[in-house]
Design a protein around this motif. Structure first.
Motif, PDB file in Angstrom:
ATOM      1  N   VAL A 126     -26.691  31.083  -1.096  1.00 55.41           N
ATOM      2  CA  VAL A 126     -26.712  32.484  -1.523  1.00 55.41           C
ATOM      3  C   VAL A 126     -25.294  33.042  -1.491  1.00 55.41           C
ATOM      4  O   VAL A 126     -24.620  32.985  -0.461  1.00 55.41           O
ATOM      5  N   ILE A 127     -24.842  33.591  -2.605  1.00 56.57           N
ATOM      6  CA  ILE A 127     -23.488  34.157  -2.666  1.00 56.57           C
ATOM      7  C   ILE A 127     -23.502  35.671  -2.845  1.00 56.57           C
ATOM      8  O   ILE A 127     -22.466  36.321  -2.725  1.00 56.57           O
ATOM      9  N   GLY A 128     -24.663  36.237  -3.113  1.00 61.59           N
ATOM     10  CA  GLY A 128     -24.767  37.684  -3.242  1.00 61.59           C
ATOM     11  C   GLY A 128     -26.211  38.117  -3.305  1.00 61.59           C
ATOM     12  O   GLY A 128     -27.088  37.324  -3.656  1.00 61.59           O
ATOM     13  N   LEU A 129     -26.465  39.373  -2.935  1.00 59.67           N
ATOM     14  CA  LEU A 129     -27.833  39.889  -3.029  1.00 59.67           C
ATOM     15  C   LEU A 129     -27.828  41.405  -3.158  1.00 59.67           C
ATOM     16  O   LEU A 129     -26.850  42.082  -2.808  1.00 59.67           O
ATOM     17  N   ALA A 130     -28.924  41.909  -3.699  1.00 58.02           N
ATOM     18  CA  ALA A 130     -29.196  43.345  -3.730  1.00 58.02           C
ATOM     19  C   ALA A 130     -30.458  43.577  -2.920  1.00 58.02           C
ATOM     20  O   ALA A 130     -31.330  42.704  -2.826  1.00 58.02           O
ATOM     21  N   LEU A 131     -30.563  44.773  -2.330  1.00 54.55           N
ATOM     22  CA  LEU A 131     -31.681  45.031  -1.427  1.00 54.55           C
ATOM     23  C   LEU A 131     -32.029  46.503  -1.395  1.00 54.55           C
ATOM     24  O   LEU A 131     -31.260  47.353  -1.839  1.00 54.55           O
ATOM     25  N   LEU A 132     -33.204  46.776  -0.884  1.00 55.80           N
ATOM     26  CA  LEU A 132     -33.618  48.139  -0.554  1.00 55.80           C
ATOM     27  C   LEU A 132     -33.775  48.223   0.954  1.00 55.80           C
ATOM     28  O   LEU A 132     -34.479  47.405   1.558  1.00 55.80           O
ATOM     29  N   ARG A 133     -33.115  49.194   1.560  1.00 54.80           N
ATOM     30  CA  ARG A 133     -33.280  49.406   2.989  1.00 54.80           C
ATOM     31  C   ARG A 133     -34.618  50.089   3.272  1.00 54.80           C
ATOM     32  O   ARG A 133     -35.344  50.476   2.359  1.00 54.80           O
ATOM     33  N   ALA A 134     -34.943  50.243   4.529  1.00 55.76           N
ATOM     34  CA  ALA A 134     -36.235  50.805   4.909  1.00 55.76           C
ATOM     35  C   ALA A 134     -36.448  52.205   4.359  1.00 55.76           C
ATOM     36  O   ALA A 134     -37.588  52.620   4.117  1.00 55.76           O
ATOM     37  N   ASP A 135     -35.361  52.972   4.153  1.00 55.82           N
ATOM     38  CA  ASP A 135     -35.487  54.337   3.635  1.00 55.82           C
ATOM     39  C   ASP A 135     -35.381  54.400   2.121  1.00 55.82           C
ATOM     40  O   ASP A 135     -35.341  55.491   1.545  1.00 55.82           O
ATOM     41  N   THR A 137     -32.822  53.217   0.315  1.00 50.35           N
ATOM     42  CA  THR A 137     -31.437  53.155  -0.125  1.00 50.35           C
ATOM     43  C   THR A 137     -31.124  51.775  -0.692  1.00 50.35           C
ATOM     44  O   THR A 137     -31.399  50.757  -0.052  1.00 50.35           O
ATOM     45  N   ALA A 138     -30.557  51.735  -1.895  1.00 48.95           N
ATOM     46  CA  ALA A 138     -30.178  50.481  -2.520  1.00 48.95           C
ATOM     47  C   ALA A 138     -28.787  50.070  -2.045  1.00 48.95           C
ATOM     48  O   ALA A 138     -27.907  50.902  -1.852  1.00 48.95           O
ATOM     49  N   ALA A 139     -28.597  48.784  -1.838  1.00 43.29           N
ATOM     50  CA  ALA A 139     -27.313  48.273  -1.371  1.00 43.29           C
ATOM     51  C   ALA A 139     -27.083  46.891  -1.957  1.00 43.29           C
ATOM     52  O   ALA A 139     -28.019  46.222  -2.409  1.00 43.29           O
ATOM     53  N   ARG A 140     -25.813  46.461  -1.956  1.00 44.05           N
ATOM     54  CA  ARG A 140     -25.436  45.129  -2.433  1.00 44.05           C
ATOM     55  C   ARG A 140     -24.487  44.486  -1.444  1.00 44.05           C
ATOM     56  O   ARG A 140     -23.762  45.178  -0.715  1.00 44.05           O
ATOM     57  N   ALA A 141     -24.488  43.161  -1.446  1.00 42.66           N
ATOM     58  CA  ALA A 141     -23.555  42.404  -0.612  1.00 42.66           C
ATOM     59  C   ALA A 141     -23.163  41.143  -1.358  1.00 42.66           C
ATOM     60  O   ALA A 141     -23.949  40.603  -2.140  1.00 42.66           O
ATOM     61  N   GLY A 142     -21.940  40.656  -1.117  1.00 44.80           N
ATOM     62  CA  GLY A 142     -21.475  39.464  -1.792  1.00 44.80           C
ATOM     63  C   GLY A 142     -21.178  39.738  -3.247  1.00 44.80           C
ATOM     64  O   GLY A 142     -20.837  40.858  -3.639  1.00 44.80           O
ATOM     65  N   THR A 159     -30.641  36.259   5.111  1.00 40.44           N
ATOM     66  CA  THR A 159     -31.274  34.952   4.956  1.00 40.44           C
ATOM     67  C   THR A 159     -31.935  34.560   6.271  1.00 40.44           C
ATOM     68  O   THR A 159     -31.287  34.432   7.292  1.00 40.44           O
ATOM     69  N   GLY A 160     -33.245  34.408   6.231  1.00 36.88           N
ATOM     70  CA  GLY A 160     -33.995  34.108   7.446  1.00 36.88           C
ATOM     71  C   GLY A 160     -34.372  35.329   8.255  1.00 36.88           C
ATOM     72  O   GLY A 160     -34.767  35.202   9.416  1.00 36.88           O
ATOM     73  N   SER A 161     -34.287  36.511   7.667  1.00 37.94           N
ATOM     74  CA  SER A 161     -34.631  37.749   8.392  1.00 37.94           C
ATOM     75  C   SER A 161     -36.126  38.053   8.362  1.00 37.94           C
ATOM     76  O   SER A 161     -36.586  38.980   9.023  1.00 37.94           O
ATOM     77  N   TRP A 162     -36.901  37.316   7.575  1.00 38.61           N
ATOM     78  CA  TRP A 162     -38.358  37.455   7.523  1.00 38.61           C
ATOM     79  C   TRP A 162     -38.810  38.877   7.176  1.00 38.61           C
ATOM     80  O   TRP A 162     -39.832  39.360   7.657  1.00 38.61           O
ATOM     81  N   GLY A 163     -38.046  39.561   6.341  1.00 33.13           N
ATOM     82  CA  GLY A 163     -38.431  40.900   5.905  1.00 33.13           C
ATOM     83  C   GLY A 163     -38.222  41.980   6.935  1.00 33.13           C
ATOM     84  O   GLY A 163     -38.671  43.114   6.737  1.00 33.13           O
ATOM     85  N   SER A 164     -37.520  41.682   8.013  1.00 34.78           N
ATOM     86  CA  SER A 164     -37.376  42.648   9.098  1.00 34.78           C
ATOM     87  C   SER A 164     -36.231  43.633   8.904  1.00 34.78           C
ATOM     88  O   SER A 164     -36.135  44.619   9.634  1.00 34.78           O
ATOM     89  N   LEU A 165     -35.363  43.387   7.916  1.00 35.47           N
ATOM     90  CA  LEU A 165     -34.191  44.255   7.730  1.00 35.47           C
ATOM     91  C   LEU A 165     -34.194  44.991   6.404  1.00 35.47           C
ATOM     92  O   LEU A 165     -33.478  45.988   6.252  1.00 35.47           O
ATOM     93  N   GLY A 166     -34.958  44.534   5.425  1.00 29.89           N
ATOM     94  CA  GLY A 166     -34.981  45.180   4.127  1.00 29.89           C
ATOM     95  C   GLY A 166     -35.684  44.296   3.112  1.00 29.89           C
ATOM     96  O   GLY A 166     -36.053  43.146   3.401  1.00 29.89           O
ATOM     97  N   LEU A 167     -35.870  44.836   1.916  1.00 32.72           N
ATOM     98  CA  LEU A 167     -36.513  44.116   0.825  1.00 32.72           C
ATOM     99  C   LEU A 167     -35.440  43.581  -0.114  1.00 32.72           C
ATOM    100  O   LEU A 167     -34.700  44.352  -0.746  1.00 32.72           O
ATOM    101  N   ILE A 168     -35.320  42.266  -0.206  1.00 29.56           N
ATOM    102  CA  ILE A 168     -34.382  41.647  -1.142  1.00 29.56           C
ATOM    103  C   ILE A 168     -34.930  41.820  -2.553  1.00 29.56           C
ATOM    104  O   ILE A 168     -36.081  41.477  -2.837  1.00 29.56           O
ATOM    105  N   THR A 169     -34.100  42.358  -3.457  1.00 31.26           N
ATOM    106  CA  THR A 169     -34.546  42.593  -4.830  1.00 31.26           C
ATOM    107  C   THR A 169     -33.850  41.715  -5.855  1.00 31.26           C
ATOM    108  O   THR A 169     -34.360  41.520  -6.956  1.00 31.26           O
ATOM    109  N   GLU A 170     -32.683  41.189  -5.526  1.00 32.85           N
ATOM    110  CA  GLU A 170     -31.901  40.400  -6.483  1.00 32.85           C
ATOM    111  C   GLU A 170     -31.048  39.407  -5.708  1.00 32.85           C
ATOM    112  O   GLU A 170     -30.580  39.702  -4.605  1.00 32.85           O
ATOM    113  N   LEU A 171     -30.837  38.239  -6.303  1.00 34.70           N
ATOM    114  CA  LEU A 171     -30.074  37.189  -5.624  1.00 34.70           C
ATOM    115  C   LEU A 171     -29.140  36.492  -6.595  1.00 34.70           C
ATOM    116  O   LEU A 171     -29.513  36.215  -7.741  1.00 34.70           O
ATOM    117  N   SER A 172     -27.930  36.203  -6.131  1.00 26.56           N
ATOM    118  CA  SER A 172     -27.006  35.326  -6.847  1.00 26.56           C
ATOM    119  C   SER A 172     -26.842  34.060  -6.016  1.00 26.56           C
ATOM    120  O   SER A 172     -26.589  34.135  -4.808  1.00 26.56           O
TER     121      SER A 172
END
Length: 405
Positions: A126-135, A137-142, A159-172
């Protein structure tokens, strides 16, 4: 399970946050029962409709997809360009990965197979991802290129968070050229001799794709003598290079008293299909079987496979990392033996994770990690209201299992 349209996903998450509703991120929902159970009444939010391939930079060997895209569909699309994700199908995927689930679910669980021997684990793809936080809020990393290191820690944190930190919406992710040639070796004999050969293989000039320990029951399921063995896969653009290494390994194995079998591509794939387990049918298998993730120091694989707690259980272990899987029907493996196996893994420098367990077993999915205070601090930063995957936080020992998980 709620499966919103893509443009309705963010408003839905914001509404759940305002209502203080506990919710669980999901992909296709095929393995929601794996790991620790979540709190009763949790709303499951699926990104199943986020299923598009957004960009494939063929020359850069990267691909960007929405997280709900089926892993099988992605591999098929990459194959049209002679590329692939260097990842095993998840356990229980069945033939051609028809029950493999989504790429987002694969990353959220972070579980890799034997191919990590050459290609490393899920988080390394995984070199990048987009996500939605619990509230909401959209965010990106990588980013979308391999050399981009921005957001490095956040990508690997999810990676390996089992959905405990946010919803992954996009992956590079990074891709690889499909190997032009692949051959295998199946080796059986004494555990001490197999261990010495494993050590030599780890230092080989042509790094094997996988070097997996197999238990006696798994060997028997593949039509072999019911005793432990090593499955080795070699891949290269050069047929001569593979042939030279096969000849060298075979010679060393025979000199050590082992029994090597050369495997062509079709037989190698047949072996690997056995190690990926039966096709997953959650409607019938949930609550009826054990599925365990094993972990020991790589040098302790032979010790684990000789332990009575693992006797009679189908299992495999990556020779280079010491990670693997074991599975058995409920009636075959009593709960007390799973507890013994967990203690033995800990004694051998690792851990055991319960991915599936029979109804009424009530074992914790995982024990407390030494870094539990740090894990909980990170969780508070990402999810102050503790709405996400309530009860399921990797590295934090959960309470007893509950029905309806």
């Amino acid at each position: 399970m709620i499966t919103p349209e893509p443009n309705a996903l963010e408003p839905l998450v914001r509404d759940l946050h305002r209502q203080a509703t506990p919710w669980l991120p999901a992909g296709q929902g095929s393995r929601l029962h794996w790991g620790a159970p979540v709190a009763a009444g949790t709303t499951v939010v699926s990104c199943h409709r986020l299923d598009r391939l957004l960009e494939h930079a063929v020359g850069d060997f990267t691909v960007t997809v929405q997280a709900g895209m089926p892993l099988g569909d992605l591999q098929a699309a990459l194959a049209e360009q002679g590329q692939w994700l260097a990842l095993d199908w998840p356990w229980g995927s069945g033939a051609a990965g028809q029950n493999a689930g989504s790429i987002g679910g694969l990353v959220a669980r972070g579980l890799a197979g034997g191919l990590r021997q050459r290609y490393l684990g899920v988080r390394d793809q995984v070199i990048g991802l987009a996500l939605l936080r619990a509230d909401g809020t959209a965010a990106r990393a990588g980013g979308k290129v391999v050399k981009n290191v921005a957001g490095y820690d956040l990508v690997r944190l999810f990676t390996g968070s089992w959905g405990s930190l946010g919803l992954i919406t996009e992956l590079s992710l990074r891709t690889y050229p499909q190997p032009q040639r692949r051959r295998g070796l199946w080796l059986q004999g004494g555990l001490a001799e197999l261990e010495r050969l494993r050590q030599k293989l780890l230092a080989a000039a042509l790094a094997p794709e996988l070097i997996d320990w197999w238990s006696a029951p798994l060997a028997q399921a593949a039509g072999q003598v019911p005793q432990p063995g090593l499955l080795v896969s070699l891949a290269s653009v050069s047929a001569a290079a593979i042939e030279a290494q096969l000849t060298e390994i075979t010679s060393e194995a025979e000199a050590a008293g082992l029994q090597p079998q050369r495997l062509d591509y079709e037989r190698l794939e047949a072996f690997r299909a056995v190690a990926l387990g039966p096709g997953l049918d959650p409607a019938t298998s949930h609550g009826q079987q054990w599925l365990l993730r094993l972990g020991v120091l790589p040098s302790q694989g032979a010790a684990l496979f000789s332990d009575p707690a693992l006797a009679g259980v189908a299992s495999w272990l990556e020779g280079g990392s010491g990670l693997g899987l074991a599975w058995a029907p409920a009636q075959q493996l009593p709960t007390y033996r799973v507890e013994q196996l967990r203690r033995r893994c800990q004694e051998l420098g690792g851990a055991l994770t319960v991915l599936e367990q029979p109804n009424g077993a009530n074992l914790p999915a995982w024990e407390d990690a030494p870094s539990r205070p740090l894990i909980e601090a990170v969780k508070r930063q990402f999810d102050p209201s503790q709405q996400l995957a309530r009860g399921r936080l990797p590295g934090v020992k959960p309470g007893p299992t509950r029905s309806g998980s």
